[in-house]
Write an enzyme that holds these catalytic residues in place. Structure first.
Site, short mmCIF file in Angstrom:
data_model
loop_
_atom_site.label_atom_id
_atom_site.label_comp_id
_atom_site.label_asym_id
_atom_site.label_seq_id
_atom_site.Cartn_x
_atom_site.Cartn_y
_atom_site.Cartn_z
N SER A 117 0.57 -1.23 -0.04
CA SER A 117 0.27 0.35 -0.11
C SER A 117 0.97 0.85 -0.42
CB SER A 117 -0.85 -0.19 1.20
OG SER A 117 -0.98 1.42 1.50
N TYR A 141 -0.93 -0.31 10.05
CA TYR A 141 -0.70 -0.61 8.80
C TYR A 141 0.25 -0.34 7.96
CZ TYR A 141 -3.68 -1.68 4.26
OH TYR A 141 -3.75 -1.99 3.28
N LYS A 145 2.84 -3.21 6.31
CA LYS A 145 3.71 -3.52 4.85
C LYS A 145 4.56 -3.28 4.72
CE LYS A 145 -0.87 -4.53 3.53
NZ LYS A 145 -1.19 -5.51 2.44
#
Length: 316
Positions: A117, A141, A145
């Site tokens: 992402s 998050y 990642k």
């Protein structure tokens, strides 16, 4: 080819599975619940195997040794990872590391396509960030990642896997239910009004986002199966997928073009929480995607086309 998809019950997993099955690949659909075969792929349902598995505790029993490729899509999305620290790390980091170790042991050299992402970036940033820009994530998050990206680089460098990390833009317009992503409203502001339902909008007209349509995303996910291993350095497997920058004002204009003023009137303004606002404001809004374009990936030309794609899907 024999191809696995984790997180196969989600929107992207189902969309990709449909195209892979219709292209006559054998597909393993893996999720924490037993995923279904996409409706449009029923003529090829005999090529699908639906598997319920918790990859944080067991992946070795569901990964065959003759696997040709795997798409890693499972995870807890941005706002969900921020709301539940333990769950985000267990699913996004530890389960994926467990899966990579299984792949190393059971099917060395398998092609791995990891859905990362643009949340791996954080401010301050150059005007046109690229794969050479240092990731400084401003969320759990993005941190999770980023850590998996480095693991995929190392596993690829060592020859354990043939990894490709694709950094997704925000995908809009997504069908289905709202997700735990901080960007969920970027689909909801079209999805619900085009079906006569109200939706919320937590950002001002001048807020901009980096977006990609589902149609272009799936084309790029299929394209990565054709890219040669040595097209990327062994220790640098990241690619920023192409997107298009659109402001909230442009999004609302696109909604009016496709759904009329009545659709726009169903979009209701609301104030985001400080945590969500800080997360959204930390995401970059445009990228240098020359690397992706040189590898043959595609990009959207106009955001309004994504809105029209969704409207047409409602009429099918």
């Amino acid at each position: 080819m024999k191809i696995a998809i984790t997180g196969a019950g989600g929107f992207v997993g189902q969309l990709l599975a449909e195209h892979l099955l219709l292209a006559d690949h054998k597909v393993l659909l893996i999720d924490i619940f037993e995923p279904c075969v996409p409706t449009k792929a029923f003529p090829r349902s005999s090529n699908a195997q639906c598997i319920k598995a918790d990859l944080s505790t067991d992946s070795s029993s569901v990964i065959p040794s003759d696997l040709d490729a795997i798409y890693i899509f499972h995870g807890i999305m941005s706002a969900g990872s921020e709301a539940d620290f333990d769950l985000g790390y267990r699913v996004n980091l530890h389960s994926t590391l467990n899966l990579l170790e299984t792949l190393r042991q059971q099917c060395k050299g398998v092609r791995v396509v990891y859905a990362s992402s643009t949340a791996i970036y954080g401010q301050p940033l150059p005007q046109w960030p690229s794969e050479a820009t240092l990731p400084t994530p401003a969320s759990s998050y993005g941190t999770q990642k980023s850590m998996i990206e480095y693991a995929i680089n190392d596993f690829s460098r060592r020859g354990f896997i043939n990894g490709f990390t694709l950094r997704f833009p925000t995908i809009s317009v997504r069908p289905g239910k709202p997700t735990q992503a901080a960007s969920s409203w970027m689909s909801g502001m079209f999805r619900e009004p085009l079906q006569g339902l109200p939706s919320s909008l937590p950002c001002a007209d001048d807020f901009e986002a980096w977006l990609c349509s589902p149609r272009i995303l799936v084309a790029n996910l299929l394209h990565v199966l054709t890219i040669e291993r040595d097209a990327l350095p062994a220790h640098m497997r990241q690619v920023n997928l192409p997107g298009i920058t659109a402001s909230v004002r442009e999004m609302l204009e696109a909604l009016e073009q496709v759904g009329g003023k009545k659709a726009v009137e169903l979009v209701k303004r609301e104030e985001p929480t400080k945590e969500i606002k800080d997360m959204l404001d930390s995401w970059p809004i445009r990228f240098d995607v020359s690397k992706a374009m040189g590898l043959g990936f595609k990009r959207d030309e106009r955001f309004v086309d994504a809105v029209r794609d969704f409207k047409m899907s409602l009429e099918e």
